[in-house]
Design a protein around this motif. Structure first.
Motif, mmCIF file in Angstrom:
data_model
loop_
_atom_site.group_PDB
_atom_site.id
_atom_site.type_symbol
_atom_site.label_atom_id
_atom_site.label_comp_id
_atom_site.label_asym_id
_atom_site.label_seq_id
_atom_site.Cartn_x
_atom_site.Cartn_y
_atom_site.Cartn_z
ATOM 1 N N HIS A 1 -19.094 -14.468 -32.129
ATOM 2 C CA HIS A 1 -17.306 -13.608 -31.660
ATOM 3 C C HIS A 1 -15.973 -14.289 -32.068
ATOM 4 O O HIS A 1 -15.191 -15.444 -33.263
ATOM 5 N N SER A 2 -15.243 -12.739 -32.067
ATOM 6 C CA SER A 2 -13.597 -12.892 -32.702
ATOM 7 C C SER A 2 -13.809 -13.091 -33.902
ATOM 8 O O SER A 2 -14.561 -12.362 -34.638
ATOM 9 N N ILE B 1 -19.615 -9.344 -31.758
ATOM 10 C CA ILE B 1 -19.018 -8.858 -31.076
ATOM 11 C C ILE B 1 -17.543 -9.421 -30.762
ATOM 12 O O ILE B 1 -16.440 -10.427 -31.070
ATOM 13 N N ALA C 1 -17.239 -11.915 -24.981
ATOM 14 C CA ALA C 1 -18.500 -12.609 -25.521
ATOM 15 C C ALA C 1 -19.697 -13.139 -23.862
ATOM 16 O O ALA C 1 -20.458 -12.833 -24.084
#
Length: 390
Positions: A191-192, A221, A376
């Motif tokens: 994520h990120s 993500i 997420a």
């Protein structure tokens, strides 16, 4: 990256888990060799389900209990010098001697104690989620975070790759000592910052960096997939939490690429640099930072990031390049039009670039009402369902 100050603490976590004494392994003096193992958590399937529900994650696919360990392993720093890093490894308690593998790459974390191998937060929960479905899961802390020495080279693709590849090698050594023979294919998600890291790591594995490991799938993500576009937007105040991202990124990249001689050249308050030593908690960082970009950066430096040249421009474009290749596996990119941190448009850019190279890429919009931090939690059950079907 996170969408609000609360989301930073929520996604990364700040509570330090109780640990049992480490068992040291001599290991060979090679990259990816294990230095030490520390038991972090053991849960049966009922405890896992409760753990995930407490963190707002879908627990419907939980099948097994898990054993989680922090491993310390040998790797190299951004200059290629020997160092160590830490990672969480979560093993499913299912008796399978040849489990599939997943790597979870975490998002922006300024505090070394907020990563999965140390903190019982959402990044650990993501790793536990995959392991509870039967996947041996590695969650690297990256350099300079967890128990690793030095500073974190934030958003530096090359060193994120070396640390993550070596974490996977260390997982292989750890698994072999337990009599396991994991699948060589590794499914990558994150994520990120971790979404960007997943693309970089996937590219490296496909090119043979894993010494026998293979790329098994990609599902980033809400990653900052086009840094060269995000940095000027952050400078103009168009990015949520842009002050925090810009401050962290400026300090980290100065350590790597010597962007200034004195922090007073970049920051109106030079003491900002000290906030990003890895030892300041997120709450302290956010409480100290100013609220606007003109308050953070000097006029000359603000103009520089709005119009990058030289090494800054070159390195930003290099960071864009992790979408410029053709994965041999399907790629599913998750983002949301409600994301004001990394912006849906950068995920769309990545999807477009991959398609131009002939990749099988799918872009999924999680919704206009979904912010960066929530993405997420919505994407993870979909990713796991796809893994279970595959």
């Amino acid at each position: 990256m996170t969408s609000t100050r609360t989301a930073v603490a929520a996604m990364c976590g700040i509570a330090v888990a109780a640990l049992v004494p480490a068992t040291a392994w001599a290991g060979q003096q090679t990259r990816g060799s294990v230095v030490a193992v520390t038991a972090v958590s053991t849960m049966d399937s009922t405890q896992v389900a409760a753990h995930l529900r407490d963190r707002g994650l879908d627990s419907s696919r939980v099948r097994f209990g898990v054993d989680a360990q922090r491993i310390v392993y040998r790797t190299v720093d951004p200059r290629g010098r020997p160092t160590t890093a830490s990672s969480l490894v979560v093993v499913p308690r299912d008796g399978d001697r040849s489990p599939g593998q997943v790597a979870w790459l975490h998002g922006t974390t300024g505090y070394r104690g907020a990563v999965a191998s140390v903190a019982d937060g959402n990044d650990r929960a993501a790793a536990v989620l995959f392991a509870s479905a039967g996947h041996l899961t590695t969650a690297p802390d990256y350099l300079g975070l967890g128990t690793g020495p030095g500073h974190h080279p934030y958003l530096d693709g090359p060193s994120t790759v070396t640390a993550s590849v070596d974490a996977l090698r260390a997982t292989g050594e750890f698994a072999a000592r337990r009599g396991l023979r994991p699948d060589r294919r590794v499914f990558l998600t994150g994520h990120s910052q971790g979404g960007h890291a997943a693309m970089a790591l996937g590219q490296a594995l496909q090119r043979g960096a894993g010494r026998g490991l293979e790329l098994g799938g990609l599902a980033p993500i809400s990653g900052p997939m086009r840094p060269s576009a995000l940095v000027p937007k952050a400078a103009d105040g168009q990015i949520a939490n842009g002050v925090a991202y810009m401050a962290y990124w400026t300090v980290a990249w100065n350590r790597l690429h010597h962007l200034y001689d004195d922090p007073a050249e970049a920051f109106n308050d030079p003491s900002v640099e000290a906030l990003f030593d890895g030892d300041h908690r997120h709450e302290e960082i956010f409480a100290t930072l100013p609220h606007t970009m003109p308050e953070l950066l000097t006029p000359s430096y603000l103009d520089r990031v709005r119009n990058p040249t030289g090494v800054l421009r070159a390195k930003l474009r290099e960071s864009d390049g992790y979408c410029d290749w053709r994965p041999r596996v399907p790629v599913t990119i998750y983002s949301s039009t409600g994301d004001r941190d990394t912006l849906f448009e950068t995920s769309a850019y990545c999807d477009g670039r991959l398609r131009q190279h002939g990749a099988r890429s799918t872009l999924i919009d999680l919704g206009a009402d979904v912010d960066h931090g929530r993405a997420a939690k919505l994407a993870l059950p979909r990713i796991l369902a796809g893994l279970d079907r595959g």
